[in-house]
Design a protein around this motif. Sequence first.
Motif, PDB file in Angstrom:
ATOM      1  N   LEU A 373      46.566  41.436  38.333  1.00 54.58           N
ATOM      2  CA  LEU A 373      45.877  40.407  39.112  1.00 54.58           C
ATOM      3  C   LEU A 373      44.484  40.894  39.479  1.00 54.58           C
ATOM      4  O   LEU A 373      44.330  41.897  40.179  1.00 54.58           O
ATOM      5  CB  LEU A 373      46.663  40.085  40.382  1.00 54.58           C
ATOM      6  CG  LEU A 373      48.158  39.780  40.219  1.00 54.58           C
ATOM      7  CD1 LEU A 373      48.739  39.328  41.551  1.00 54.58           C
ATOM      8  CD2 LEU A 373      48.386  38.729  39.148  1.00 54.58           C
ATOM      9  N   ARG A 374      43.449  40.188  39.053  1.00 53.38           N
ATOM     10  CA  ARG A 374      42.072  40.589  39.297  1.00 53.38           C
ATOM     11  C   ARG A 374      41.325  39.510  40.066  1.00 53.38           C
ATOM     12  O   ARG A 374      41.395  38.328  39.728  1.00 53.38           O
ATOM     13  CB  ARG A 374      41.336  40.847  37.980  1.00 53.38           C
ATOM     14  CG  ARG A 374      42.024  41.863  37.082  1.00 53.38           C
ATOM     15  CD  ARG A 374      42.101  43.236  37.745  1.00 53.38           C
ATOM     16  NE  ARG A 374      42.855  44.172  36.949  1.00 53.38           N
ATOM     17  CZ  ARG A 374      42.332  44.932  36.001  1.00 53.38           C
ATOM     18  NH1 ARG A 374      41.043  44.856  35.740  1.00 53.38           N
ATOM     19  NH2 ARG A 374      43.087  45.769  35.328  1.00 53.38           N
ATOM     20  N   GLU A 375      40.581  39.941  41.075  1.00 53.87           N
ATOM     21  CA  GLU A 375      39.797  39.034  41.892  1.00 53.87           C
ATOM     22  C   GLU A 375      38.534  38.628  41.146  1.00 53.87           C
ATOM     23  O   GLU A 375      37.754  39.477  40.743  1.00 53.87           O
ATOM     24  CB  GLU A 375      39.389  39.704  43.218  1.00 53.87           C
ATOM     25  CG  GLU A 375      40.546  40.178  44.073  1.00 53.87           C
ATOM     26  CD  GLU A 375      41.067  41.552  43.689  1.00 53.87           C
ATOM     27  OE1 GLU A 375      40.624  42.082  42.647  1.00 53.87           O
ATOM     28  OE2 GLU A 375      41.897  42.098  44.423  1.00 53.87           O
ATOM     29  N   GLU A 376      38.338  37.333  40.969  1.00 50.50           N
ATOM     30  CA  GLU A 376      37.089  36.810  40.440  1.00 50.50           C
ATOM     31  C   GLU A 376      36.335  36.126  41.579  1.00 50.50           C
ATOM     32  O   GLU A 376      35.289  36.571  42.001  1.00 50.50           O
ATOM     33  CB  GLU A 376      37.366  35.822  39.298  1.00 50.50           C
ATOM     34  CG  GLU A 376      38.134  36.426  38.131  1.00 50.50           C
ATOM     35  CD  GLU A 376      37.331  37.438  37.330  1.00 50.50           C
ATOM     36  OE1 GLU A 376      36.095  37.424  37.445  1.00 50.50           O
ATOM     37  OE2 GLU A 376      37.947  38.238  36.593  1.00 50.50           O
ATOM     38  N   GLU A 377      36.931  35.038  42.075  1.00 48.31           N
ATOM     39  CA  GLU A 377      36.435  34.327  43.246  1.00 48.31           C
ATOM     40  C   GLU A 377      37.664  33.834  44.007  1.00 48.31           C
ATOM     41  O   GLU A 377      38.792  33.986  43.545  1.00 48.31           O
ATOM     42  CB  GLU A 377      35.541  33.156  42.835  1.00 48.31           C
ATOM     43  CG  GLU A 377      34.302  33.577  42.051  1.00 48.31           C
ATOM     44  CD  GLU A 377      33.547  32.395  41.484  1.00 48.31           C
ATOM     45  OE1 GLU A 377      33.891  31.247  41.833  1.00 48.31           O
ATOM     46  OE2 GLU A 377      32.616  32.616  40.684  1.00 48.31           O
ATOM     47  N   ALA A 378      37.418  33.205  45.163  1.00 51.66           N
ATOM     48  CA  ALA A 378      38.551  32.793  45.995  1.00 51.66           C
ATOM     49  C   ALA A 378      39.423  31.752  45.304  1.00 51.66           C
ATOM     50  O   ALA A 378      40.605  31.624  45.627  1.00 51.66           O
ATOM     51  CB  ALA A 378      38.049  32.252  47.331  1.00 51.66           C
TER      52      ALA A 378
END
Length: 476
Positions: A373-378
């Motif tokens: 799981l990778r954060e891109e935007e909210a």
Amino acid sequence: MKIGYLFCMQIQAPRTVLAEAAMDTLFLSYADPKLAAEVILGHFASSPHPQLPCMREDGSYNMVADDGQICGTASEWGFPLWCCDQLFRRTGDLHWLRRLYPRAAAYLRWWLDHRRDTEGWLVYACSWESGQDVSSRFGPQQTGGTIIQHVRPVDLQASMVQAAEILSHWATLLANLSALPDEEALAETIAAEDEPVIDFSTEAQWWAEVAHDFTIKTRLMWRDGWFRDYDSVVGEWSTQQDAMHLAPVFCGAAGWGHIERLRPFLAQPPMHSSGWAPLSWPPVVMTLVGAASAAQLPLDAAELAYRFIDVSYRSTDSRNLDEQGGLPGVTREYRQTVTIGKWGATDYVNAGIEGYGWGALSVHLLMRYLLGLREEEADKITIAPALPQALRRAGATYRVEPVPWGDYVLAIECTVRDAKGYTVRMRCARRGMKQATKAVEHEELRQPEREETGEWQGTWGEKRTLLLTQLMAISS
């Protein structure tokens, strides 16, 4: 798996340290992002000095160099601004970012103003300041307070690249906003905290130039197939290879040619500080696994992460005290190696100080490098499952829920199809932030106001990016 968290650090000797605080709040944010954001913002806001010195509960300083300099923790140990950035990318909370920014910028500026030598290279006052106490990298030392300002550490230069790029990105976001929701209330809060007016456009450009400058410095430290520390007194490059020397890859400061040469070391990393195995210390593990991932070696990153997670879980699930009398379920500061089996294989077991919060690094490793799981935007997420070989039993299913992500709560399930691929099923419940947090607290994801689902197949390490507003693949 249900995500839980016990937030504490070194129960028997309470103190505040930026590296531990940032890492712990990153782990905590997978369960309660709002609380995590409040904790790390409070850490910055309550510090008496911009370098965020390490402090005991009575207000005394925990680390003071031999010449009397009060020490904080540098940007390479636990990568505190990177941790904050992951939290922001997942929440999208611009109010929080607006309050954090001046404090984070003051922290990084302090290092530029007070920890550069006459030629502009970043240095530590002492090894306590590096987090790598009495490391052999820095030469002979009597204690962690011994002055080592003649050494130019490559990981410190690289971390400035990463941190400056983050601040440039934050400043750009804040500069492009004409107004924030509840701007009046935020303005009153900022005024009460006596903050100066900030020209975010100018800040963004300035930090971009800092990142460029230290990218050049970092790459100049590439010598004989390795990133090396430099001793400015004797004018010599270090011959020691340390796991933390792989930080330029994680920080985005290395060129692709460097990465190609370092690939074998990412799968089989060198020791840390001569005497420590590479998966012993959580911040070193964070560096190594992050570097392997940044080098587009997701399966190697997963195998490294799994070794650390496996030790953590075996300790947590134990029904007996460990060799040092440690209690099952209580995290430790670091891992020590043991020799096992007929062929003398190396394994890791608990060691160090009990009750050290960053033992929960396994939560982050599992979420980011195994489930991917990778954060891109909210409202955007990239998912790239890369389970290690030991967990790829055909038909096995791994599930994590509830996972707060911006205005959403996610339930993610990964099923092993075979040795080569997976099936992912995801449910996404859209709620306001207050409702999302409440859902986590009461485990109400199965009764959402609105829920969307998605399912797809892929090969291990293959990425898919989703807009949570639609739960539709936009790239792969």
